[in-house]
Design a protein around this motif. Structure first.
Motif, PDB file in Angstrom:
ATOM      1  N   ALA A 423      -2.445  32.660 -40.199  1.00  0.00           N
ATOM      2  CA  ALA A 423      -2.759  32.568 -38.776  1.00  0.00           C
ATOM      3  C   ALA A 423      -3.805  33.628 -38.422  1.00  0.00           C
ATOM      4  O   ALA A 423      -3.863  34.691 -39.051  1.00  0.00           O
ATOM      5  CB  ALA A 423      -1.498  32.769 -37.943  1.00  0.00           C
ATOM      6  N   PRO A 424      -4.636  33.350 -37.402  1.00  0.00           N
ATOM      7  CA  PRO A 424      -5.697  34.304 -37.042  1.00  0.00           C
ATOM      8  C   PRO A 424      -5.194  35.694 -36.686  1.00  0.00           C
ATOM      9  O   PRO A 424      -5.963  36.655 -36.749  1.00  0.00           O
ATOM     10  CB  PRO A 424      -6.369  33.627 -35.837  1.00  0.00           C
ATOM     11  CG  PRO A 424      -6.076  32.169 -35.996  1.00  0.00           C
ATOM     12  CD  PRO A 424      -4.709  32.105 -36.617  1.00  0.00           C
ATOM     13  N   ARG A 425      -3.921  35.821 -36.318  1.00  0.00           N
ATOM     14  CA  ARG A 425      -3.429  37.152 -35.947  1.00  0.00           C
ATOM     15  C   ARG A 425      -3.318  38.089 -37.153  1.00  0.00           C
ATOM     16  O   ARG A 425      -3.071  39.284 -36.985  1.00  0.00           O
ATOM     17  CB  ARG A 425      -2.069  37.029 -35.257  1.00  0.00           C
ATOM     18  CG  ARG A 425      -0.916  36.569 -36.124  1.00  0.00           C
ATOM     19  CD  ARG A 425       0.373  36.527 -35.312  1.00  0.00           C
ATOM     20  NE  ARG A 425       1.556  36.226 -36.093  1.00  0.00           N
ATOM     21  CZ  ARG A 425       2.021  35.010 -36.319  1.00  0.00           C
ATOM     22  NH1 ARG A 425       1.356  33.956 -35.838  1.00  0.00           N
ATOM     23  NH2 ARG A 425       3.115  34.810 -37.031  1.00  0.00           N
ATOM     24  N   PHE A 426      -3.499  37.518 -38.359  1.00  0.00           N
ATOM     25  CA  PHE A 426      -3.534  38.340 -39.571  1.00  0.00           C
ATOM     26  C   PHE A 426      -4.982  38.332 -40.091  1.00  0.00           C
ATOM     27  O   PHE A 426      -5.333  37.509 -40.937  1.00  0.00           O
ATOM     28  CB  PHE A 426      -2.589  37.786 -40.636  1.00  0.00           C
ATOM     29  CG  PHE A 426      -1.164  37.659 -40.201  1.00  0.00           C
ATOM     30  CD1 PHE A 426      -0.346  38.771 -40.080  1.00  0.00           C
ATOM     31  CD2 PHE A 426      -0.628  36.402 -39.897  1.00  0.00           C
ATOM     32  CE1 PHE A 426       0.977  38.646 -39.681  1.00  0.00           C
ATOM     33  CE2 PHE A 426       0.688  36.271 -39.497  1.00  0.00           C
ATOM     34  CZ  PHE A 426       1.493  37.399 -39.383  1.00  0.00           C
ATOM     35  N   PRO A 427      -5.847  39.193 -39.611  1.00  0.00           N
ATOM     36  CA  PRO A 427      -7.281  39.142 -39.968  1.00  0.00           C
ATOM     37  C   PRO A 427      -7.513  39.385 -41.454  1.00  0.00           C
ATOM     38  O   PRO A 427      -7.175  40.445 -41.986  1.00  0.00           O
ATOM     39  CB  PRO A 427      -7.902  40.248 -39.106  1.00  0.00           C
ATOM     40  CG  PRO A 427      -6.768  41.158 -38.759  1.00  0.00           C
ATOM     41  CD  PRO A 427      -5.543  40.313 -38.690  1.00  0.00           C
TER      42      PRO A 427
END
Length: 494
Positions: A423-427
């Motif tokens: 998910a984008p929240r984990f760059p």
């Protein structure tokens, strides 16, 4: 003691030469040259006579004479009956410090070539694209190279056939016909320094600046760099579960001159281009006068079912240039790749290819030909397939047990890597940077996209050169790093 020098010689030699240092002739030459280049003496200034300078510096007159002769040969000074004088240089004097002139600019196209976050050393854990180097039969290969050197003799030290050693081209043609279903003769095989050079050659020889090229997105960064360097207009095309996704509207809007694809094992997503899409792509390329570059990435290492045949041999006279490399099946530093040129292109491309290529690495090419023909290459591939199949299963198991972050796993049927979408929240770039400090070298999925979308976030994990016993601790550490990189806005707990 050295005597003071008169006139311009005072600015030429401002300190005694170091008798215990570099050769005196080199020291004197460097001092005089730098004084002239720095403008400390003006053009037309007379240098002291060789006898005067040798006495002042307490060195041999022959040393001074040799230095003056070299400066004359280089054009720094001129010698006549009146003596040795500083030449009028056409270039401005060198300046130092803040006044140093700016270096000439580089090509603007280079700004389009982005650098990925460092992937670490070849031996770093979980780095994609690196084969099991410790498992390579080095002793067998060394014997093959020794035999090639002995058999080639002195002729092997010169330039070879620009298209590559005939023995290797024949061996590759036979191997591709049997293992990949490629239709070609040895005359169609051109040896290159890896797949990257083959792609770059295709871009340079089959397009004009400004032409449109389609590439997979996310996709192989080396192909993007080659297209940028050729001044092409790159149009990224998305990849789904069936590989490169294009339709009639794409061809109608802006048909390409080149299409780059990795159909047997898309890099990095791992998708296989379906047969309906392959046939449609070939048909549309023929209709619009386009060429397809088929990079058969990781095709030799399929872990489930039969090997998928190359697109090049799917139909007669397909508009496909087939590209491959031995960097993964052998070892990266070998720097031997190849491309299979369609027969219709042999006549127009042969003259420029002979000028662009020089036929190097002859001993390695001859050794590789023998390695293939003897069956050693096939046996090595068999061992590596089994090894990579086991390592892939081991990495999957470790991810299932220890990767405590929501993710989607892709690319498990072939090759030497798995792709973990996050998910984008984990760059992913932050995760890769943090992992590097622990000797772990995944690659960010977003780095493969020309214009990354939110779904282009994840990690590409290589298992080729990482022993299976390391997977559990590596994945546990990686899971911790992923959770630690979670952006504060979405972080729900420790």
């Amino acid at each position: 003691m050295p005597q003071p020098l008169a006139d311009d010689s005072l600015v030429l030699i401002d300190a005694p030469l170091d008798k215990a240092g570099a050769p005196l002739q080199r020291q004197l030459h460097d001092r005089l040259k730098q004084a002239i280049l720095a403008g400390r003496v003006t053009p037309g200034s007379r240098l002291p006579g060789s006898r005067v300078l040798s006495e002042a510096l307490s060195i041999s007159r022959n040393t001074v004479t040799a230095v003056y002769e070299l400066l004359v040969a280089e054009g720094y000074v001129q010698s006549d009956r009146q003596g040795t004088r500083v030449a009028a240089l056409s270039r401005p004097p060198l300046r130092v410090g803040r006044d140093e002139p700016a270096a000439p600019g580089v090509a603007s196209r280079l700004s389009n070539i982005r650098i990925m976050v460092s992937r670490g050393h070849t031996t770093a854990a979980l780095r994609p694209g690196v084969p099991a180097l410790a498992q390579f039969p080095l002793a067998t290969w060394r014997r093959a190279v020794d035999r090639a050197i002995q058999q080639a003799g002195p002729a092997g030290l010169g330039y070879g056939d620009p298209f590559g050693a005939p023995a290797l081209r024949a061996a590759i043609a036979r191997h591709l016909g049997l293992s990949r279903g490629v239709r070609c003769t040895p005359a169609q095989v051109v040896i290159t320094e890896g797949a990257q050079e083959a792609v770059a050659l295709c871009a340079r020889m089959l397009t004009n600046p400004g032409d449109t090229v389609w590439i997979e997105d996310p996709g192989y960064r080396g192909a993007k760099a080659a297209m940028h360097a050729a001044d092409l207009h790159i149009v990224p095309k998305r990849v789904d579960a069936e590989g490169l996704a294009t339709g009639d509207a794409d061809w109608a809007a802006r048909p390409p001159r080149l299409v780059y694809t990795t159909p047997s094992h898309q890099y990095p997503a791992g998708a296989v281009l379906s047969v309906p899409r392959r046939l449609a792509l070939i048909a549309k390329a023929r209709q619009h006068g386009a060429w397809i570059i088929e990079d058969d990435y990781d095709s030799e290492f399929r872990h489930a079912g039969e090997s998928i045949a190359a697109m090049q041999g799917l139909v007669d006279h397909a508009p496909v240039l087939y590209v491959g490399t031995f960097s993964k099946t052998m070892f990266p530093s070998l720097r031997v790749g190849f491309m299979v040129v369609p027969e219709v292109l042999l006549a127009p491309l042969s003259p420029p290819l002979k000028e662009l290529l020089r036929g190097g690495h002859l001993h390695e090419q001859l050794a590789l030909a023998a390695f293939i023909d003897s069956g050693e290459f096939g046996r090595h591939l068999g061992r590596m397939r089994r090894l990579y199949r086991d390592r892939q299963r081991g990495l999957r198991d470790a991810l299932t047990r220890h990767f405590k972050v929501p993710h989607t796993l892709e690319g498990g049927h072939s090759g030497m890597h798995l792709t973990v979408r996050l998910a984008p929240r984990f760059p992913d770039t932050a995760i890769v940077e943090a992992a590097g400090r622990y000797g772990i070298s995944p690659v960010s999925l977003s780095g493969f996209a020309l214009h990354p979308l939110p779904e282009d976030n994840g990690l590409v994990l290589g298992y080729g050169n990482t022993p299976i016993e390391l997977y559990e601790p590596l994945v546990r550490r990686l899971s911790q790093l992923v959770r630690a990189a979670e952006t504060p806005a979405h972080n729900s707990g420790p």
